[in-house]
Design an enzyme around this catalytic site. Structure first.
Site, short mmCIF file in Angstrom:
data_model
loop_
_atom_site.label_atom_id
_atom_site.label_comp_id
_atom_site.label_asym_id
_atom_site.label_seq_id
_atom_site.Cartn_x
_atom_site.Cartn_y
_atom_site.Cartn_z
N GLY A 243 51.87 106.60 76.59
CA GLY A 243 50.62 107.28 76.21
C GLY A 243 50.74 108.95 76.45
O GLY A 243 49.69 109.46 75.94
N GLU A 278 56.42 102.73 79.22
CA GLU A 278 56.21 102.03 77.66
C GLU A 278 55.94 103.44 76.79
O GLU A 278 55.12 103.25 76.21
CB GLU A 278 55.21 101.29 77.70
N GLY A 280 55.99 105.51 73.72
CA GLY A 280 56.32 105.25 72.14
C GLY A 280 56.14 106.82 71.53
O GLY A 280 57.14 107.14 71.15
N ARG A 281 55.01 107.23 71.34
CA ARG A 281 54.79 108.41 70.44
C ARG A 281 56.06 109.65 71.04
O ARG A 281 56.38 110.24 70.06
CB ARG A 281 53.43 109.01 70.64
N ARG A 318 47.26 107.88 59.55
CA ARG A 318 46.71 108.19 60.62
C ARG A 318 45.53 109.46 60.42
O ARG A 318 44.72 109.33 60.89
CB ARG A 318 47.95 109.09 61.61
N TYR A 322 42.20 108.34 61.81
CA TYR A 322 41.85 109.05 63.21
C TYR A 322 41.63 110.43 62.86
O TYR A 322 41.59 111.21 63.88
CB TYR A 322 43.07 108.95 64.08
N CYS A 348 42.75 105.63 45.39
CA CYS A 348 41.40 105.59 44.69
C CYS A 348 40.25 105.74 46.05
O CYS A 348 39.57 104.58 45.82
CB CYS A 348 41.41 104.58 43.64
N GLU A 349 40.38 106.52 46.85
CA GLU A 349 39.16 106.56 47.47
C GLU A 349 39.17 108.18 48.28
O GLU A 349 40.34 108.52 48.65
CB GLU A 349 39.21 105.80 48.48
N TYR A 377 54.14 105.70 64.55
CA TYR A 377 52.68 105.15 64.07
C TYR A 377 52.56 105.65 62.68
O TYR A 377 51.70 106.04 62.04
CB TYR A 377 51.48 105.59 64.85
#
Ligand code: LLP
Length: 431
Positions: A243, A278, A280-281, A318, A322, A348-349, A377
């Site tokens: 985290g 744990e 990650g980022r 991302r 987010y 196309c959006e 990520y």
């Protein structure tokens, strides 16, 4: 600190000019730095080893952040374990040389097949997230004649993190069991002859930049540990999750691993437990960039300037998912006035927008840009939306670099689909 630095007007990764890789592999492409991965791992390691209560704690890298085998193998060589959430991730960790004794299996919806696989592999610990899952793990353990180690994942009811979608410890989050339920489940796990109830786990969110919620969560875990022990139940291990935020260069830097370690050490002081984390980022994010090429600059009469890239939301989700910020740096910045660009991809959006009104130096068609902080990520969340072949990945080490996941050819991409028998190839004729 990371190893993506300008040198002689060009952005380098360690000893390699990013432009060279972009030229040879094509764009878009993810590029990772071995030196940055190692540095981030070591900073975390040293932070833990600086606290006697945490010395020897396991760093189980969250494979979901970056599951490339070469990235995992680089971390494995430094001693990392793995936090996994699927059979696929367990298989990746094992193939990268991470021993089962260093693999944690988490996740709210493990299938019977995945649990049986984890038991057979002999993973370090299965983090149980609900009562039905506890029953299923016990049943599968009995069938396998094994006695897997389990931890109960607690939802401490303190949410944290950089975005509502990545907050996991709040009361409304699907993750883990309440503190009260944890007591009951722990007692039942400890009573099972098929399970080795070893400990508790928690993970309250991602991109955490304020340690107060983590302190509260760790405190609750400590309280629960003491209550369980008073009931005569053994608690030998605490998994404190991941985290910790990474710097994205748009806000003050998040706290350093040493600050997290100090907090964790206070929480486990005197408990004599085996601790795991744990992350990650914080390890992978700034060890990777996504390189894209400018297709053209589309200037509107109203003054709006679209920077249209060959990289899109399917390559880096991302911002679309987010609204997250990624610093964008030209690989070879041109002199001239900084202007605002809306940075977009070809999908196309309208969601395929990386940034609005981002101040950047002058850019032209053919120029290359780097999305920074994309090592976590990034590639793992990429898709082939709009039938864009999956983005490749490159790992750099010193002056060497290697393609560690190739871009599929169109033939390979199409070959994964099958024509239903009633649409056999012969019957398809272009009309
Ligand atoms: N452990 C568990 C049980 C997790 O669910 C997670 C992340 C981690 C560890 C690692 O957290 P980290 O240290 O990386 O913050 N896709 C989102 C992030 C989702 C994180 C999910 N859980 C993003 O791009 O921001």
């Amino acid at each position: 600190m990371n190893h993506f630095e300008p040198r002689g007007g060009q952005l380098f990764c360690e000893e390699v000019a990013l432009e060279e890789i972009a030229r040879e592999v094509g764009t878009p492409v993810y590029i990772y730095s071995s030196a940055t991965l190692a540095r981030h791992y070591q900073v975390f390691r040293q932070a833990l080893d600086g606290e006697p209560a945490l010395a020897g704690a396991l760093i189980a890298f969250a494979v979901k952040a970056n599951s490339n085998l070469s990235v995992l193998a680089s971390l494995a060589r430094l001693g990392a374990g793995a936090d996994t959430v699927s059979e696929g991730e367990i298989r990746r960790a094992l193939s990268a040389g991470i021993g089962p004794a260093k693999i944690i299996f988490s996740g709210v919806g493990k299938t019977a097949r995945e649990i049986a696989f984890a038991i057979a592999a002999g993973v370090r610990q299965i983090n149980i997230e609900s009562e039905p899952e506890l029953a299923l793990v016990a049943e599968l353990a009995e069938a396998a004649g094994a006695r897997p180690s389990i931890a109960i994942r607690v939802n401490p009811e303190v949410g944290a993190g950089g975005h509502a979608k990545i907050t996991t410890g709040a009361v409304e989050s699907k993750f883990g069991v309440s503190l009260a339920e944890a007591e009951r489940l722990y007692a039942s796990a400890a009573a099972s002859p098929h399970l080795d109830a070893r400990g508790l786990a928690c993970h309250i969110g991602s991109q955490i930049t304020d340690l107060a919620p983590l302190a509260a969560a760790y405190d609750r875990l400590r309280g629960l540990t003491l209550r369980l022990r008073q009931l005569g139940l053994p608690v030998e291990a605490l998994d404190l999750g991941g985290g910790l935020g990474a710097p994205y260069f748009n806000s003050p830097d998040p706290p350093a691993p040493a600050a997290l370690a100090a907090l964790a050490a206070r929480a486990v002081e005197g408990l004599d437990v085996e601790v795991s984390f744990e992350p990650g980022r914080v390890i992978a994010a700034n060890a990777g960039v996504l390189i894209a090429r400018v297709l053209h600059v589309h200037a509107r009469p109203d003054g709006r300037r679209f920077l249209v890239l060959d990289g899109a939301m399917n390559d880096l989700m991302r911002p679309a998912l987010y609204d997250s910020f990624h610093d964008i740096r030209p690989l070879s910045p041109r002199p001239g006035p900084v202007r605002d660009y809306d940075v977009v991809g070809p999908v196309c959006e309208t969601g395929d927008t990386f940034a609005r009104a981002r101040p950047l130096p002058p850019l032209e068609g053919g120029d290359l840009v780097a999305f920074m902080t994309a090592g976590a990520y990034g590639a793992v969340m990429a898709s082939e939306y709009n039938s864009r072949p999956l983005v490749p990945e490159v790992l750099v080490s010193g002056s060497s670099w290697s393609l560690v996941r190739g871009r599929p050819s169109y033939e390979e991409m199409l070959a994964r689909d099958r024509l239903a028998p009633w649409l056999s190839a012969g019957s398809i004729t272009p009309t």
